[in-house]
Design a protein around this motif. Structure first.
Motif, PDB file in Angstrom:
ATOM      1  N   ALA A 193     -18.490   3.284  13.752  1.00  0.00           N
ATOM      2  CA  ALA A 193     -18.200   1.913  13.312  1.00  0.00           C
ATOM      3  C   ALA A 193     -16.874   1.768  12.599  1.00  0.00           C
ATOM      4  CB  ALA A 193     -19.332   1.418  12.401  1.00  0.00           C
ATOM      5  N   SER A 194     -16.224   2.853  12.221  1.00  0.00           N
ATOM      6  CA  SER A 194     -14.945   2.740  11.518  1.00  0.00           C
ATOM      7  C   SER A 194     -13.793   2.917  12.504  1.00  0.00           C
ATOM      8  CB  SER A 194     -14.850   3.799  10.414  1.00  0.00           C
ATOM      9  OG  SER A 194     -14.713   5.077  10.974  1.00  0.00           O
ATOM     10  N   PRO A 195     -12.668   2.238  12.271  1.00  0.00           N
ATOM     11  CA  PRO A 195     -11.531   2.349  13.209  1.00  0.00           C
ATOM     12  C   PRO A 195     -11.082   3.780  13.447  1.00  0.00           C
ATOM     13  CG  PRO A 195     -11.183   0.533  11.674  1.00  0.00           C
ATOM     14  CD  PRO A 195     -12.408   1.257  11.193  1.00  0.00           C
ATOM     15  N   VAL A 196     -11.068   4.598  12.405  1.00  0.00           N
ATOM     16  CA  VAL A 196     -10.641   5.992  12.570  1.00  0.00           C
ATOM     17  C   VAL A 196     -11.489   6.698  13.617  1.00  0.00           C
ATOM     18  CG1 VAL A 196     -10.519   8.237  11.428  1.00  0.00           C
ATOM     19  CG2 VAL A 196      -9.673   6.201  10.258  1.00  0.00           C
ATOM     20  N   HIS A 197     -12.796   6.454  13.581  1.00  0.00           N
ATOM     21  CA  HIS A 197     -13.702   7.167  14.476  1.00  0.00           C
ATOM     22  C   HIS A 197     -13.774   6.541  15.864  1.00  0.00           C
ATOM     23  CE1 HIS A 197     -15.688   8.632  10.554  1.00  0.00           C
ATOM     24  NE2 HIS A 197     -14.998   9.619  11.077  1.00  0.00           N
ATOM     25  N   TYR A 198     -13.835   5.212  15.956  1.00  0.00           N
ATOM     26  CA  TYR A 198     -13.987   4.654  17.299  1.00  0.00           C
ATOM     27  C   TYR A 198     -12.675   4.664  18.082  1.00  0.00           C
ATOM     28  CZ  TYR A 198     -12.728  -0.128  15.494  1.00  0.00           C
ATOM     29  OH  TYR A 198     -12.118  -1.226  14.938  1.00  0.00           O
ATOM     30  N   THR A 208     -20.755   4.658  24.691  1.00  0.00           N
ATOM     31  CA  THR A 208     -21.877   4.609  23.751  1.00  0.00           C
ATOM     32  C   THR A 208     -22.427   3.200  23.641  1.00  0.00           C
ATOM     33  OG1 THR A 208     -20.965   6.454  22.482  1.00  0.00           O
ATOM     34  CG2 THR A 208     -22.573   5.053  21.372  1.00  0.00           C
ATOM     35  N   ASN A 209     -21.514   2.216  23.578  1.00  0.00           N
ATOM     36  CA  ASN A 209     -21.943   0.827  23.453  1.00  0.00           C
ATOM     37  C   ASN A 209     -22.630   0.312  24.714  1.00  0.00           C
ATOM     38  OD1 ASN A 209     -21.209  -0.019  20.790  1.00  0.00           O
ATOM     39  ND2 ASN A 209     -19.068   0.005  21.393  1.00  0.00           N
ATOM     40  N   VAL A 210     -22.148   0.712  25.875  1.00  0.00           N
ATOM     41  CA  VAL A 210     -22.671   0.163  27.125  1.00  0.00           C
ATOM     42  C   VAL A 210     -23.799   1.037  27.683  1.00  0.00           C
ATOM     43  CG1 VAL A 210     -22.099  -0.507  29.482  1.00  0.00           C
ATOM     44  CG2 VAL A 210     -20.474  -0.948  27.640  1.00  0.00           C
ATOM     45  N   VAL A 211     -23.488   2.300  28.006  1.00  0.00           N
ATOM     46  CA  VAL A 211     -24.504   3.177  28.609  1.00  0.00           C
ATOM     47  C   VAL A 211     -25.614   3.493  27.601  1.00  0.00           C
ATOM     48  CG1 VAL A 211     -24.896   5.383  29.778  1.00  0.00           C
ATOM     49  CG2 VAL A 211     -22.740   4.151  30.124  1.00  0.00           C
ATOM     50  N   LEU A 229     -30.605  -4.645  18.234  1.00  0.00           N
ATOM     51  CA  LEU A 229     -29.224  -4.195  18.406  1.00  0.00           C
ATOM     52  C   LEU A 229     -28.424  -4.530  17.156  1.00  0.00           C
ATOM     53  CD1 LEU A 229     -26.782  -3.217  20.171  1.00  0.00           C
ATOM     54  CD2 LEU A 229     -26.488  -5.629  20.811  1.00  0.00           C
ATOM     55  N   THR A 230     -27.764  -3.525  16.602  1.00  0.00           N
ATOM     56  CA  THR A 230     -26.836  -3.795  15.502  1.00  0.00           C
ATOM     57  C   THR A 230     -25.455  -4.015  16.103  1.00  0.00           C
ATOM     58  OG1 THR A 230     -26.525  -1.412  15.191  1.00  0.00           O
ATOM     59  CG2 THR A 230     -28.124  -2.504  13.772  1.00  0.00           C
ATOM     60  N   SER A 231     -25.121  -5.281  16.253  1.00  0.00           N
ATOM     61  CA  SER A 231     -23.782  -5.653  16.709  1.00  0.00           C
ATOM     62  C   SER A 231     -22.878  -5.741  15.484  1.00  0.00           C
ATOM     63  CB  SER A 231     -23.846  -6.962  17.488  1.00  0.00           C
ATOM     64  OG  SER A 231     -22.594  -7.283  18.043  1.00  0.00           O
ATOM     65  N   THR A 232     -21.775  -6.433  15.597  1.00  0.00           N
ATOM     66  CA  THR A 232     -20.762  -6.390  14.546  1.00  0.00           C
ATOM     67  C   THR A 232     -20.022  -7.712  14.445  1.00  0.00           C
ATOM     68  OG1 THR A 232     -18.673  -5.333  13.897  1.00  0.00           O
ATOM     69  CG2 THR A 232     -19.172  -5.417  16.231  1.00  0.00           C
ATOM     70  N   SER A 233     -19.435  -7.940  13.300  1.00  0.00           N
ATOM     71  CA  SER A 233     -18.575  -9.113  13.125  1.00  0.00           C
ATOM     72  C   SER A 233     -17.314  -8.998  13.964  1.00  0.00           C
ATOM     73  CB  SER A 233     -18.201  -9.264  11.651  1.00  0.00           C
ATOM     74  OG  SER A 233     -17.505  -8.115  11.184  1.00  0.00           O
ATOM     75  N   ARG A 258      -8.429  -1.857  19.559  1.00  0.00           N
ATOM     76  CA  ARG A 258      -9.773  -1.985  19.007  1.00  0.00           C
ATOM     77  C   ARG A 258     -10.786  -2.484  20.039  1.00  0.00           C
ATOM     78  NH1 ARG A 258      -9.000  -3.135  13.041  1.00  0.00           N
ATOM     79  NH2 ARG A 258     -11.039  -4.137  13.074  1.00  0.00           N
ATOM     80  N   SER A 259     -10.322  -2.704  21.276  1.00  0.00           N
ATOM     81  CA  SER A 259     -11.182  -3.328  22.281  1.00  0.00           C
ATOM     82  C   SER A 259     -12.375  -2.463  22.657  1.00  0.00           C
ATOM     83  CB  SER A 259     -10.368  -3.643  23.541  1.00  0.00           C
ATOM     84  OG  SER A 259      -9.275  -4.468  23.236  1.00  0.00           O
ATOM     85  N   CYS A 260     -12.230  -1.141  22.561  1.00  0.00           N
ATOM     86  CA  CYS A 260     -13.345  -0.263  22.922  1.00  0.00           C
ATOM     87  C   CYS A 260     -14.565  -0.578  22.074  1.00  0.00           C
ATOM     88  CB  CYS A 260     -12.944   1.201  22.769  1.00  0.00           C
ATOM     89  SG  CYS A 260     -12.431   1.648  21.092  1.00  0.00           S
ATOM     90  N   TYR A 261     -14.335  -0.959  20.841  1.00  0.00           N
ATOM     91  CA  TYR A 261     -15.435  -1.295  19.931  1.00  0.00           C
ATOM     92  C   TYR A 261     -15.803  -2.776  20.042  1.00  0.00           C
ATOM     93  CZ  TYR A 261     -18.173  -1.466  15.604  1.00  0.00           C
ATOM     94  OH  TYR A 261     -19.179  -1.631  14.687  1.00  0.00           O
ATOM     95  N   ASP A 262     -14.787  -3.659  19.961  1.00  0.00           N
ATOM     96  CA  ASP A 262     -15.050  -5.096  19.989  1.00  0.00           C
ATOM     97  C   ASP A 262     -15.736  -5.507  21.292  1.00  0.00           C
ATOM     98  OD1 ASP A 262     -13.515  -4.716  17.787  1.00  0.00           O
ATOM     99  OD2 ASP A 262     -11.911  -6.102  18.338  1.00  0.00           O
ATOM    100  N   GLU A 263     -15.105  -5.165  22.415  1.00  0.00           N
ATOM    101  CA  GLU A 263     -15.660  -5.559  23.708  1.00  0.00           C
ATOM    102  C   GLU A 263     -16.908  -4.753  24.049  1.00  0.00           C
ATOM    103  OE1 GLU A 263     -14.865  -8.182  24.837  1.00  0.00           O
ATOM    104  OE2 GLU A 263     -12.752  -8.466  25.337  1.00  0.00           O
ATOM    105  N   GLY A 264     -16.981  -3.519  23.556  1.00  0.00           N
ATOM    106  CA  GLY A 264     -18.196  -2.726  23.766  1.00  0.00           C
ATOM    107  C   GLY A 264     -19.409  -3.388  23.144  1.00  0.00           C
TER     108      GLY A 264
END
Length: 440
Positions: A193-198, A208-211, A229-233, A258-264
Motif C-alpha cells: 500500500a505504500s509508494p515505496v513498495h508498490y 496482486t490487485n487483479v489476479v 475488498l479493501t480499496s483505497t482513496s 502510481r497507476s499500478c496501484y491506482d488502476e489496480g
C-alpha cells in the motif's frame, strides 16, 4: 382261483391337465410381531411407556437460549442444531441467517459486541500493518482466523502473539496463486500500500490487485463466503472534487508511475461488483484513506512513518513540494472498527473510511515536532509525480448507514504510534551495534 394282489398305495391320482401354483404363504414377518405384541398385554405396556415419556418431557423446563428468535423471554438466541452435523456451506448459511439480517427474515441487526458463534475468517495480508490489527479484533471476538500472507511487506512478528492459539492459522502464500479453503468471510487486504513498495515491482502490484482479487472472489463464490475488498482513496487520483464522495469517479492517470496501484484497485472494484451482480457473491467495498498507528513499516515511505522515524533519528523531516498538499489521517483502530461494521452490515458500498480532519504536510510536521522533538528540522524536496494535492473523505454514508465515524484524533493517536516506533527504531539500533561489536 388266483387271488389278485392290488397295491393301493400306488393308485395314481389323475394328473391335472393344467399347471396350478402353490398357494401363497401367510405374511409371517407381519403376523409374528403382532402376535408377540398381543401376548401377555405387551401392547398395554408400550402405550403406558409412551404416555409416561410424554409427560416427563413436557414437565422438563426448556433450556435458555434454545427458543426461537422472538420467543417469550428468549431475546437473541441460537439454533441448537450442532454445527458438527452440517457441512461447511450449510454451516455458513445456518449462521448467516442469524448474523446477517439481509439473509434472514425478521431477525434484527446484531451489534458487534454481542456474543455469538464464532465464524471462520480468512484475512489476506493479515500479517501487515492494518491486517494484523484486524486479526487481533477478530480473535478477541472469538472467531477462527486464517492469515494468508507472502511477507513482502507483512511481518511475522505482527501476529506471533497468536501462535499456539487453536483458533489461529498462518499460511505463507501469494494470492496470485489459487487457494482452497472453507471459510465464512474473506477480508481481502493483500497488496503493498505504500509508494515505496508498490513502485518496487509495478507489474507484480497490478497482478496482486487483479489476479489476486479474482482468486479470492472465486473462493468466495465456491464456498458461499462474504467478501470484503479493501480499496483505497487512490481510486480518486488527484481529485477535482473536494472532499471526495463515493459517487465521484476520480481523476486518475492510467499510465503514470502510481497507476499500478491506482488502476489496480479500480479494476479490483470492477471485478468485485461483477461477481456480485453476475454470480450473486455477497461483497463489501471499503475505500481506505491515510491510516497510521503501531506496526507501520518504519521505512515504508508514507508521510507519517517518515516524519516519525526521521524525528526519532534526529534527521530532518522530508517535505515534498511546498508542503501545502493536504491529507486526512485516521488511527488504525478506527479503521478496523469501520471494516468490521461494513462486513457485518447490510450495504455493499463503496464506503469512504477515513478521518475528515484535514492537515497540510507542514501542519503534520508541526504535530510530530510537538510529540517527539521541538527542535526537529524540515527538509524541502521536489514533489513526486502524480502526488495528489488534496485528499479528504466525505464520510456521510458511513455515518448514516454503518453508524461509524473515527474517534481518535491525530494528537491522541500519534503518541501511541511514536511509542511503538521508539521501541523498534532504538531496538534495531541496539541489535545492529551488538552485531557489529561481535563481528569485530
Amino acid at each position: 382261483m388266483g387271488s389278485e394282489l392290488i397295491y393301493r398305495g400306488h393308485d395314481a391320482q389323475p394328473a391335472p391337465d393344467t399347471y396350478s401354483p402353490k398357494p401363497d404363504k401367510p405374511l409371517l414377518w407381519l403376523s409374528r410381531p403382532i402376535r408377540y405384541m398381543l401376548r401377555e398385554q405387551r401392547l398395554l405396556c408400550v402405550l403406558v411407556g409412551i404416555v409416561i415419556t410424554t409427560v416427563f418431557f413436557s414437565i422438563l423446563p426448556s433450556k435458555p437460549g434454545t427458543a426461537a428468535l422472538g420467543g417469550s423471554g428468549s431475546g437473541y438466541s441460537f439454533d441448537p442444531v450442532p454445527y458438527s452435523s452440517l457441512n461447511r456451506l450449510e454451516e455458513y448459511q445456518h449462521r448467516a441467517a442469524y448474523h446477517h439480517p439481509m439473509l434472514s427474515s425478521g431477525a434484527g441487526k446484531v451489534p458487534l459486541g454481542l456474543k455469538r458463534k464464532g465464524l471462520r475468517i480468512v484475512v489476506t495480508g493479515g500479517a501487515g500493518f492494518v491486517g494484523s490489527h484486524l486479526v487481533d479484533r477478530l480473535m478477541q471476538r472469538g472467531d477462527s482466523v486464517i492469515v494468508v500472507d507472502n511477507f513482502f511487506t507483512g511481518r511475522k512478528e505482527n501476529v506471533m502473539h497468536h501462535f499456539g492459539n487453536p483458533r489461529f492459522e498462518l499460511i505463507r502464500h501469494d494470492v496470485v496463486e489459487p487457494l482452497l479453503l472453507e471459510v465464512d468471510q474473506i477480508y481481502h487486504l493483500a497488496c503493498p500500500a505504500s509508494p515505496v513498495h508498490y513502485k518496487f515491482n509495478p507489474v507484480k502490484t497490478i497482478k496482486t490487485n487483479v489476479v489476486g482479487t479474482l482468486n479470492m472472489l472465486g473462493l468466495a463464490k465456491r464456498v458461499g463466503a462474504r467478501f470484503l475488498l479493501t480499496s483505497t482513496s487512490e481510486v480518486y487520483g488527484d481529485p477535482l472534487q473536494h472532499p471526495q464522495v463515493e459517487t465521484y469517479w476520480g481523476n486518475v492517470n492510467p499510465i503514470g508511475v502510481r497507476s499500478c496501484y491506482d488502476e489496480g484497485k479500480r479494476t479490483a472494484e470492477t471485478l468485485t461488483m461483477d461477481y456480485h451482480r453476475g454470480a450473486g457473491v455477497e461483497v463489501r467495498i471499503a475505500r481506505i484513506f491515510n491510516t497510521y498507528g503501531p506496526r507501520m513499516g518504519i521505512d515504508d515511505g508514507r508521510v507519517v512513518s517518515n516524519f516519525v522515524t526521521q524525528a526519532l533519528r534526529k534527521e530532518p523531516m522530508t517535505v515534498y513540494g511546498d508542503g501545502k498538499q493536504t491529507r486526512s489521517f485516521q488511527y488504525v483502530s478506527d479503521l478496523v472498527e469501520g471494516l468490521m461494521r461494513l462486513m457485518e452490515g447490510e450495504h455493499v458500498g463503496p464506503f469512504n473510511l477515513g478521518n475528515p480532519g484535514e492537515f497540510t504536510m507542514l501542519e503534520l510536521a508541526e504535530v510530530v515536532k510537538e510529540t517527539i522533538d521541538p527542535n526537529a528540522k524540515i527538509d524541502f524536496r521536489p514533489n513526486t509525480e502524480d502526488d495528489p494535492h488534496k485528499r479528504k473523505p466525505d464520510i456521510t454514508r458511513a455515518k448514516e448507514l454503518l453508524g461509524w465515524e473515527p474517534k481518535v484524533s491525530l494528537r491522541k493517536g500519534l503518541p501511541l504510534m511514536v511509542k511503538d516506533f521508539r521501541q523498534r527504531v532504538f531496538g534495531d539500533q541496539k541489535e545492529s551495534s551488538t552485531t557489529t561489536s561481535s563481528s569485530s
